[in-house]
Design an enzyme around this catalytic site. Sequence first.
Site, PDB file in Angstrom:
ATOM      1  N   THR A  71      -8.459  -8.410   9.164  1.00 29.78           N
ATOM      2  CA  THR A  71      -9.767  -9.060   9.306  1.00 29.78           C
ATOM      3  C   THR A  71     -10.072  -9.343  10.781  1.00 29.78           C
ATOM      4  OG1 THR A  71      -8.633 -11.146   8.777  1.00 29.78           O
ATOM      5  CG2 THR A  71      -9.927 -10.136   7.024  1.00 29.78           C
ATOM      6  N   LEU A  73       3.495 -12.070  13.005  1.00 37.40           N
ATOM      7  CA  LEU A  73       3.010 -11.685  11.673  1.00 37.40           C
ATOM      8  C   LEU A  73       1.561 -11.202  11.689  1.00 37.40           C
ATOM      9  CD1 LEU A  73       4.458 -14.416   9.282  1.00 37.40           C
ATOM     10  CD2 LEU A  73       5.377 -12.164   9.803  1.00 37.40           C
ATOM     11  N   HIS A 124      -4.103   6.834  15.571  1.00 33.64           N
ATOM     12  CA  HIS A 124      -4.264   6.436  14.166  1.00 33.64           C
ATOM     13  C   HIS A 124      -4.093   7.634  13.240  1.00 33.64           C
ATOM     14  CE1 HIS A 124      -5.344   2.567  15.602  1.00 33.64           C
ATOM     15  NE2 HIS A 124      -6.549   2.880  16.014  1.00 33.64           N
ATOM     16  N   ASP A 158       2.274  -0.774  13.620  1.00 38.37           N
ATOM     17  CA  ASP A 158       1.695  -1.113  14.927  1.00 38.37           C
ATOM     18  C   ASP A 158       2.144  -0.122  16.001  1.00 38.37           C
ATOM     19  OD1 ASP A 158       0.141  -2.524  16.674  1.00 38.37           O
ATOM     20  OD2 ASP A 158       1.499  -4.229  16.878  1.00 38.37           O
ATOM     21  N   LEU A 193       6.064   3.848  -8.058  1.00 35.17           N
ATOM     22  CA  LEU A 193       5.882   2.992  -6.877  1.00 35.17           C
ATOM     23  C   LEU A 193       4.487   2.358  -6.866  1.00 35.17           C
ATOM     24  CD1 LEU A 193       6.668   2.106  -3.894  1.00 35.17           C
ATOM     25  CD2 LEU A 193       5.562   4.235  -3.159  1.00 35.17           C
TER      26      LEU A 193
HETATM   27  C1  IPE Z   1      -1.780  -5.854  13.049  1.00 36.48           C
HETATM   28  O1  IPE Z   1      -1.758  -5.148  14.238  1.00 36.48           O
HETATM   29  C2  IPE Z   1      -2.775  -5.248  12.101  1.00 36.48           C
HETATM   30  C3  IPE Z   1      -2.447  -3.930  11.584  1.00 36.48           C
HETATM   31  C4  IPE Z   1      -1.340  -3.266  11.791  1.00 36.48           C
HETATM   32  C5  IPE Z   1      -3.464  -3.323  10.738  1.00 36.48           C
HETATM   33  P1  IPE Z   1      -2.619  -5.599  15.511  1.00 36.48           P
HETATM   34  O2  IPE Z   1      -2.298  -4.640  16.600  1.00 36.48           O
HETATM   35  O3  IPE Z   1      -4.042  -5.718  15.131  1.00 36.48           O
HETATM   36  O4  IPE Z   1      -2.036  -7.054  15.806  1.00 36.48           O
HETATM   37  P2  IPE Z   1      -2.068  -7.907  17.133  1.00 36.48           P
HETATM   38  O5  IPE Z   1      -3.497  -7.977  17.577  1.00 36.48           O
HETATM   39  O6  IPE Z   1      -1.228  -7.177  18.145  1.00 36.48           O
HETATM   40  O7  IPE Z   1      -1.481  -9.226  16.753  1.00 36.48           O
HETATM   41  C1  IPE Z   2      -1.878  -0.302  14.674  1.00 34.58           C
HETATM   42  O1  IPE Z   2      -1.889   0.262  15.937  1.00 34.58           O
HETATM   43  C2  IPE Z   2      -3.001   0.179  13.813  1.00 34.58           C
HETATM   44  C3  IPE Z   2      -4.052  -0.809  13.565  1.00 34.58           C
HETATM   45  C4  IPE Z   2      -4.041  -2.049  13.977  1.00 34.58           C
HETATM   46  C5  IPE Z   2      -5.178  -0.360  12.795  1.00 34.58           C
HETATM   47  P1  IPE Z   2      -2.725  -0.390  17.123  1.00 34.58           P
HETATM   48  O2  IPE Z   2      -4.076   0.250  17.158  1.00 34.58           O
HETATM   49  O3  IPE Z   2      -2.713  -1.857  17.030  1.00 34.58           O
HETATM   50  O4  IPE Z   2      -1.874   0.111  18.354  1.00 34.58           O
HETATM   51  P2  IPE Z   2      -1.545  -0.697  19.693  1.00 34.58           P
HETATM   52  O5  IPE Z   2      -0.955  -2.005  19.293  1.00 34.58           O
HETATM   53  O6  IPE Z   2      -2.827  -0.856  20.430  1.00 34.58           O
HETATM   54  O7  IPE Z   2      -0.581   0.181  20.413  1.00 34.58           O
HETATM   55 MG    MG Z   3      -1.468  -3.282  17.774  1.00 38.45          MG
END
Ligand code: IPE
Ligand code: IPE
Ligand code: MG
Length: 245
Positions: free
Chosen positions: A71, A200, A42, A25, A136
Amino acid sequence: MNKYEKLKQQINPDRLPRHIAVIMDGNGRWANKRGANRLFGHKNGAEAVRACIEASVEIGIKYLTVYAFSTENWSRPEDEVKGLLKLILDSLIREIDELSQNNIIVRFIGTTTNLPPDYRMKVDAECQKTWNNTGLNLNIAMNYGGRVELLDAMKSMIPDILNGKITTNNLDEMMFEKYLYTASMPDPDLMIRTSGEKRLSNYLIWQSAYTELYFTEILWPDFKKVAFLEAIIDFQSRNRKFGGV
Ligand code: IPE
Ligand code: IPE
Ligand code: MG
């Protein structure tokens, strides 16, 4: 000796987590800090995935499961969603030979609902190249949601209920787990979430019942091998009780 090598020596090989789950994240915030668009974050996040894979191979982790797309992430702007789907498939195609040379088994876990019809076919065609490997186990949670996984498990149980294989008497946790995407894998011992969020977000909700949680402020694209080992060392200092004394 560099910091990574020093940390590697601190790791107790007899208490390695068998399975590490990662919520990657903070890509968007990382990009935002640089005045760039979210997709730039990303793209840089892909490097951090590579670092964690390398470290996992080097210290002998058996299972690594990374959350690439949830999802719930379909609710993001269309160009971000499209970009993410393309980035994940392109990275897989680019890296698969090197992953396979390193004896890594690659699997995607998640639902096919909403994905373009040929997406999962393309993914599986790449992943299959690694399925005879023995090192792995790398799971990419793509279009993954814990609640959908539980529903998918229940749906795939229905035929076995109708044919009498599953009854109210023999259905237990072990049997139920055979219907999850993670069938035959150990539960995660350690779950890492970057970027300071402490939740989570629908990740491995059945499997993480007794998982040790590790949160760090580091944004995902900055999470590299040293940070990964630090999380494992922290895990090794914990006293897991599983409800006992
Ligand atoms: C969780 O991150 C999903 C992934 C890392 C793929 P999000 O950024 O989508 O989660 P929320 O919305 O902050 O809970
Ligand atoms: C996690 O980074 C990657 C995915 C959820 C695909 P975010 O895109 O959620 O990044 P923030 O949370 O907006 O910084
Ligand atoms: Mg995020």
